[in-house]
Design a protein around this motif. Structure first.
Motif, PDB file in Angstrom:
ATOM      1  N   GLY A 178      58.520 -26.301  99.357  1.00 40.26           N
ATOM      2  CA  GLY A 178      57.341 -25.444  99.362  1.00 40.26           C
ATOM      3  C   GLY A 178      57.394 -24.315 100.365  1.00 40.26           C
ATOM      4  O   GLY A 178      56.354 -23.800 100.785  1.00 40.26           O
ATOM      5  N   HIS A 246      57.032 -32.626 106.927  1.00 42.70           N
ATOM      6  CA  HIS A 246      56.290 -32.986 105.711  1.00 42.70           C
ATOM      7  C   HIS A 246      55.511 -34.284 105.894  1.00 42.70           C
ATOM      8  O   HIS A 246      54.390 -34.422 105.387  1.00 42.70           O
ATOM      9  CB  HIS A 246      57.245 -33.105 104.514  1.00 42.70           C
ATOM     10  N   ASN A 254      47.750 -35.115  96.915  1.00 39.99           N
ATOM     11  CA  ASN A 254      47.941 -33.671  96.807  1.00 39.99           C
ATOM     12  C   ASN A 254      49.357 -33.273  97.210  1.00 39.99           C
ATOM     13  O   ASN A 254      49.558 -32.585  98.204  1.00 39.99           O
ATOM     14  CB  ASN A 254      46.917 -32.939  97.684  1.00 39.99           C
ATOM     15  N   ARG A 256      52.559 -31.192  97.579  1.00 45.94           N
ATOM     16  CA  ARG A 256      52.750 -29.739  97.548  1.00 45.94           C
ATOM     17  C   ARG A 256      54.088 -29.335  96.944  1.00 45.94           C
ATOM     18  O   ARG A 256      54.254 -28.207  96.486  1.00 45.94           O
ATOM     19  CB  ARG A 256      52.657 -29.173  98.974  1.00 45.94           C
ATOM     20  N   ASP A 257      55.050 -30.260  96.966  1.00 47.23           N
ATOM     21  CA  ASP A 257      56.410 -29.930  96.550  1.00 47.23           C
ATOM     22  C   ASP A 257      57.177 -31.217  96.264  1.00 47.23           C
ATOM     23  O   ASP A 257      56.641 -32.326  96.383  1.00 47.23           O
ATOM     24  CB  ASP A 257      57.118 -29.108  97.629  1.00 47.23           C
ATOM     25  N   ASP A 260      57.323 -33.862  99.089  1.00 52.35           N
ATOM     26  CA  ASP A 260      56.103 -34.674  99.193  1.00 52.35           C
ATOM     27  C   ASP A 260      56.110 -35.807  98.168  1.00 52.35           C
ATOM     28  O   ASP A 260      55.753 -36.949  98.482  1.00 52.35           O
ATOM     29  CB  ASP A 260      54.863 -33.800  98.961  1.00 52.35           C
TER      30      ASP A 260
END
Length: 484
Positions: A178, A246, A254, A256-257, A260
């Motif tokens: 991200g 991270h 949630n 993000r990328d 995660d």
């Protein structure tokens, strides 16, 4: 059915391996044919495999390197058979290979079996969630392209080596972590230098040295083991630091990328002693994704500029098609691909004539089997020569000639060719193929719309001889950049 015997293997080794590892004066001579890269380069095992070995021994050549058996496979029929058959989809396992993965079998490039199936499936599924092969990736690619073109407009002459490193890594890293980096970020440039060192230290002989440690003694100048390990440690530390950052920002529902999502999977399986999702596994997976993506994308784009300056007629034809179909009022997009057959043919021809991965990562046979009338024993390492398919004279007629028109029919429409396999085929096909093709098309087409590239008058004519490495690259060259 004939077995690849020790006698045959030793014969091939004594006849040809010395040329590959050290070379003769004749082999070290530079090719005078700019259309046939590295014809006499002794550092490119794929050329020897496609030439004297294929002619003298046939498509399957048995070797002994140290005490380890090795099968070298060339020629379209044998290569395609190996790539498509499940029993050849294994990977070698050795202490040297495990050096890059905490002395374990981790990641997706150099593993096989249920572990590989699980992690490849997980990786493909979740990378798609964050843009892999989707419209959202196009936006990132175009943003990186715009930034690169702004920088190029400020320079009259550009060094192509490394030019596409930051855009390529940013596209991939935005999906994995991200994050995108400024093109002038000093720390990031240092990281890219380490990344480049890691790949350049992995010549074809170096790749084999990870399987056969004896090569580090008999050909240390080709192995580059110390340099490779230093670069690997730098990359590992970078990935570990990013992972820890991270963890501090991780939100349960949630992601993000991709990083995660992987960390969430680790958390979900933390009570399972048999879980294969670990922090070390994530580090190696990041290394694998960079290995399969960032460096190859950058080098493929560099080859695009190389062949444009070598073939100005082709460059003009590409620009004419872009101007006619798209004009100058907007940027090319993926939706334009089917309307730009000559562009597509040009990219295909560049990928064919100088593939960035002329030999696949080593395969192994998962059981006793047969290939081209030979018995192949279980756990035999196999080198698969993609180059020999892309340069098969029987199929391509004039493979040494750069000719995009070979991918066009009589009406000028793009024609796919089943022998164009720069990313491989079968279950071991490069998982980044879609992203790579999208990025090549978008960046190449936008650059052709905006600029004309030539060799600076004071510079020597660039060579098509590729640098050896885990992934090949053009020798350093510069281009003169002229806005259109």
């Amino acid at each position: 059915m004939t077995e690849v015997t020790r006698k045959e293997a030793v014969g091939a080794q004594s006849s040809h391996c010395q040329k590959w590892l050290g070379g003769t004066k004749k082999n070290n001579e530079k090719s005078q044919d700019r259309n046939f890269p590295g014809r006499y380069s002794n550092q490119h095992i794929h050329l020897t495999m496609s030439g004297s070995w294929l002619e003298k021994y046939g498509p399957v050549v048995g070797l002994l390197l140290g005490s380890a058996p090795l099968i070298a496979v060339s020629g379209p029929h044998a290569v395609l058979e190996v790539l498509r058959r499940d029993e050849f989809h294994g990977r070698p396992d050795s202490e040297e290979i495990r050096e890059r993965s905490f002395n374990k079998r981790l990641g997706i490039l150099l593993t096989d079996g249920p572990f590989w199936v699980e992690h490849r499936r997980f990786t493909i599924k979740h990378l798609k969630d964050f843009g892999f092969g989707k419209k959202s990736a196009e936006a990132v690619i175009l943003e990186e392209t715009e930034q690169l073109m702004i920088e190029m407009k400020e320079m009259k002459v550009v060094q192509v080596s490394g030019l596409f490193n930051i855009p390529s890594v940013n596209v991939l890293w935005s999906m994995i972590a991200g994050t995108r980096y400024a093109h002038d970020d000093a720390d990031f440039k240092l990281l890219l230098h380490k990344l480049n060192s890691f790949f350049r230290s992995g010549s074809p002989a170096g790749n084999l040295a990870t399987i056969f440690p004896v090569l580090k003694k008999i050909a240390p100048e080709l192995c580059g083991h110390k340099k490779k390990m230093e670069a690997l440690n730098e990359l590992t530390n970078f990935f570990r630091k990013t992972i820890h950052e991270h963890k501090l920002m991780l939100e349960e529902n949630n992601p993000r990328d991709f990083m995660d999502v992987y960390l969430q999977q680790m958390e979900a399986e933390k009570a399972d002693d048999n879980s294969t999702f670990t922090e070390e596994g994530l580090i190696v997976l990041c290394l694998d994704l960079f290995s399969a993506g960032a460096e190859s994308l950058s080098n493929a784009l560099s080859f695009c500029l190389l062949y444009m300056v070598l073939h100005p007629r082709v460059q003009e034809a590409v620009q004419k098609e872009v101007d006619t179909v798209i004009g100058r009022s907007r940027r090319p997009s993926l939706e334009d691909r089917t309307r730009l057959p000559y562009v597509e043919a040009t990219i295909s021809e560049i990928s064919r004539i100088n593939p960035i991965a002329p030999i696949t990562l080593p395969h192994t046979s998962l059981r006793d089997t047969e290939l081209c009338g030979y018995t192949i024993k279980e756990n035999t390492t196999i080198l698969v020569n993609i180059w020999s398919v892309l340069h098969d004279r029987e199929h391509w007629s004039d493979p040494e000639v750069f000719r995009p028109e070979r991918f066009l029919d009589a009406d000028g429409k793009f024609v796919k060719d089943e022998r164009l396999i720069p990313f491989g085929v079968g279950k071991r096909v490069c998982l980044g193929e879609i992203l790579a093709k999208d990025m090549l098309f978008l960046m190449f087409t936008n650059l052709m719309q905006e600029f004309t590239f030539r060799t600076p008058e004071e510079d020597p004519y660039p060579t098509t001889d590729a640098l050896p490495g885990f992934i090949t690259a053009p020798a350093p060259f510069r281009v003169q950049v002229t806005e259109r």
